[in-house]
Scaffold this motif. Structure first.
Motif, PDB file in Angstrom:
ATOM      1  N   TRP A  73      -1.218  -3.159  10.781  1.00  0.00           N
ATOM      2  CA  TRP A  73      -2.537  -2.596  11.012  1.00  0.00           C
ATOM      3  C   TRP A  73      -2.384  -1.077  11.154  1.00  0.00           C
ATOM      4  O   TRP A  73      -1.323  -0.597  11.581  1.00  0.00           O
ATOM      5  N   LEU A  74      -3.433  -0.333  10.831  1.00  0.00           N
ATOM      6  CA  LEU A  74      -3.382   1.127  10.917  1.00  0.00           C
ATOM      7  C   LEU A  74      -4.140   1.587  12.152  1.00  0.00           C
ATOM      8  O   LEU A  74      -5.365   1.454  12.224  1.00  0.00           O
ATOM      9  N   GLU A  75      -3.421   2.114  13.118  1.00  0.00           N
ATOM     10  CA  GLU A  75      -4.039   2.554  14.365  1.00  0.00           C
ATOM     11  C   GLU A  75      -4.716   3.905  14.153  1.00  0.00           C
ATOM     12  O   GLU A  75      -4.120   4.830  13.592  1.00  0.00           O
ATOM     13  N   LEU A 108      -4.705  11.338   6.640  1.00  0.00           N
ATOM     14  CA  LEU A 108      -4.878   9.918   6.344  1.00  0.00           C
ATOM     15  C   LEU A 108      -5.870   9.281   7.309  1.00  0.00           C
ATOM     16  O   LEU A 108      -5.757   9.425   8.530  1.00  0.00           O
ATOM     17  N   TYR A 109      -6.834   8.562   6.741  1.00  0.00           N
ATOM     18  CA  TYR A 109      -7.862   7.863   7.506  1.00  0.00           C
ATOM     19  C   TYR A 109      -7.811   6.374   7.153  1.00  0.00           C
ATOM     20  O   TYR A 109      -7.370   5.990   6.072  1.00  0.00           O
ATOM     21  N   ALA A 155      -0.600   8.011  13.605  1.00  0.00           N
ATOM     22  CA  ALA A 155       0.845   8.130  13.446  1.00  0.00           C
ATOM     23  C   ALA A 155       1.265   9.011  12.270  1.00  0.00           C
ATOM     24  O   ALA A 155       2.455   9.195  12.035  1.00  0.00           O
ATOM     25  N   VAL A 156       0.307   9.558  11.537  1.00  0.00           N
ATOM     26  CA  VAL A 156       0.620  10.391  10.370  1.00  0.00           C
ATOM     27  C   VAL A 156       0.282  11.842  10.686  1.00  0.00           C
ATOM     28  O   VAL A 156      -0.854  12.145  11.082  1.00  0.00           O
ATOM     29  N   LEU A 209       0.806  -1.216   0.000  1.00  0.00           N
ATOM     30  CA  LEU A 209       0.000   0.000   0.000  1.00  0.00           C
ATOM     31  C   LEU A 209       0.844   1.274   0.000  1.00  0.00           C
ATOM     32  O   LEU A 209       0.306   2.369  -0.001  1.00  0.00           O
ATOM     33  N   GLY A 210       2.159   1.149  -0.005  1.00  0.00           N
ATOM     34  CA  GLY A 210       3.003   2.330   0.010  1.00  0.00           C
ATOM     35  C   GLY A 210       3.070   3.016   1.356  1.00  0.00           C
ATOM     36  O   GLY A 210       3.364   4.220   1.442  1.00  0.00           O
ATOM     37  N   LEU A 211       2.841   2.270   2.436  1.00  0.00           N
ATOM     38  CA  LEU A 211       2.863   2.884   3.769  1.00  0.00           C
ATOM     39  C   LEU A 211       4.225   3.496   4.084  1.00  0.00           C
ATOM     40  O   LEU A 211       4.307   4.490   4.817  1.00  0.00           O
TER      41      LEU A 211
END
Length: 476
Positions: free
Chosen positions: A291-293, A308-309, A302-303, A279-281
């Protein structure tokens, strides 16, 4: 490749039900919105999860109900027509075509870009299209990741050569295997064991632990285990798969206890992984595959700068379609509020914060018997430090349950917070209990005092009368 990006207010990666709901909210608020999808618009739920699995399971439940009713039992004694069941399943998935879902996007004036999307720095998305081209997208306000999860597979030598089933193959298989090994003891495992056994396969379930449905009340797994055994499923607990090899049309499965068995197919239902590896994280300071917190507006914490959602399974809050759709609605509303300079509503009535997935997540397991639950188990409530009391009732003693036929077996439990006298968890097991879950959800989410629930009078004779019996038991 055209280097000039197409600019939108909102870019959504993933056109499953979560992405669709989020995009609908932002577009309805007047924000230009584009959705990127690498497979079918409608996502996992529409084609490989909720809809096809329930299409497979509904005939099983209907036949089981009929077999309990005098006057129908003899007529329902025969096998299911597997060809007709699979054909109806195919209709539920629109034969794996997404024309209808694309028409809905068009009607909502939401743009669609087909291809694999990945982040390429803040507010930037690159899409590799099916024709080998590249489309660049830029977001003025927000990028929303709604990519969901993929099936986890164990690290076993030669597993890829075996071509194992995951949940996708289990819900889309074109024919019934003569024999099937199911590895796992969770929802996917028990539902697919139920479906394929009823369709004519010999099913063996291998469970590493000592119970089914380990995240629910223990009696739920016990009663589902009894139902599976009565249907002819073999259950083996305390075993793990040590090796797999395909020999012709058969899979030979070696177990860690030295045992061995063979089957036509093997299904691994051992968990889910976030669909974020490609995903290009890393371009925004995150780790691929994680996982995206998020916070309660589904903003990735963290962004920096809050653009970013992540909504739905990918944030690991509650891996259920209905919870993901709820998060998508809340996130879409929050994005729209922030984009237009309005405050995010954090009140109890807030339309921009996803709080329902903290302690009041409803779930139904469509086995025979069904399981429905919401909130905390008694053990979870105790671990949280609450002073609670679990109140049980035998559903077979409810008049409405007796109408389901002879030999009805079921159980209900409500978990009461004794200090506040409100419910923090409810579990039902038995035929027909799925339709009880929303009333339990309202009671838990609404923190309705037990004293007020006395005045919510259940209709007679329905299974809902179990509410009265639970309250009588609690009152003593």
């Amino acid at each position: 490749m055209n280097d000039a990006p197409r600019t939108y207010d909102v870019v959504v990666i993933g056109a499953g039900p979560v992405g669709e709901n989020l995009a609908e909210r932002t577009r309805a608020a007047g924000l230009s919105t584009v959705v990127v999808e690498s497979e079918l618009v409608g996502g996992e739920c529409s084609y490989w999860a909720c809809m096809p699995s329930k299409a497979l399971l509904r005939p099983v439940a209907a036949r089981a109900d009929a077999r309990r009713l005098p006057g129908l039992a003899a007529a329902a004694a025969g096998p299911l027509d597997s060809a007709e069941v699979l054909a109806r399943r195919d209709e539920f998935t629109s034969h794996w075509k997404d024309d209808g879902q694309v028409q809905w996007l068009d009607s909502a004036t939401i743009d669609l870009v087909r291809g694999r999307g990945r982040l390429d720095g803040p507010r930037q998305v690159v899409v590799d299209t099916p024709d080998g081209g590249t489309v660049r997208l830029a977001a003025r306000h927000a990028v929303a990741v709604c990519t969901g999860t993929t099936a986890a597979l164990p690290d076993l030598a030669g597993l890829a050569d075996v071509k194992p089933w995951t949940s996708r193959e289990a819900t889309s298989a074109r024919q019934v295997p003569e024999s099937l090994v199911v590895v796992g003891g969770g929802v996917v495992a028990v539902e697919m064991a139920t479906a394929w056994q009823a369709l004519g396969a010999r099913v063996t379930v291998l469970v590493r632990g000592g119970e089914l449905l380990g995240r629910m009340e223990p009696f739920a797994g016990e009663m589902v285990a009894d139902g599976l055994r009565e249907a002819g499923v073999e259950l083996r607990f305390g075993v793990s798969v040590a090796s797999v090899v395909r020999e012709g049309r058969q899979v030979r499965v070696g177990l860690d206890d030295g045992g061995e068995l063979t089957a036509d197919e093997i299904l691994f239902a051992v968990g889910r992984e976030p669909h974020t590896a490609d995903l290009g994280l890393d371009t925004v300071g995150l780790t691929p595959g994680d996982w995206l917190e998020v916070d309660d507006t589904c903003q990735v914490t963290a962004v920096p700068d809050g653009w970013l959602y992540a909504a739905g399974d990918v944030n690991h809050r509650a891996l259920l379609t209905h919870q993901g759709k709820y998060q998508g609605r809340m996130a879409g509303a929050a994005i729209a509020a922030r984009a237009t300079g309005r405050p995010v509503d954090n009140s109890p009535w807030g339309a921009h914060v996803a709080t329902a997935d903290h302690a009041a997540v409803p779930q139904v397991v469509f086995t025979d018997p069904e399981v429905g639950s919401v909130g905390l188990t008694a053990q979870e409530a105790e671990r949280s430090g609450r002073r609670v009391r679990a109140v049980d009732y035998d559903l077979a003693n409810v008049a409405g349950a007796s109408l389901y036929g002879d030999g009805y077996r079921g159980r209900a439990r409500m978990v009461v917070d004794l200090d506040r006298e409100v419910l923090v968890g409810v579990t039902f097991v038995g035929p027909g209990v799925s339709e009880l879950v929303h009333s339990a959800t309202v009671a838990v989410v609404g923190e309705v005092p037990v004293s007020r629930l006395w005045h919510a009078v259940p209709s007679y004779p329905t299974i809902s009368e179990v509410w009265l019996r639970l309250l009588e038991t609690y009152r003593g």
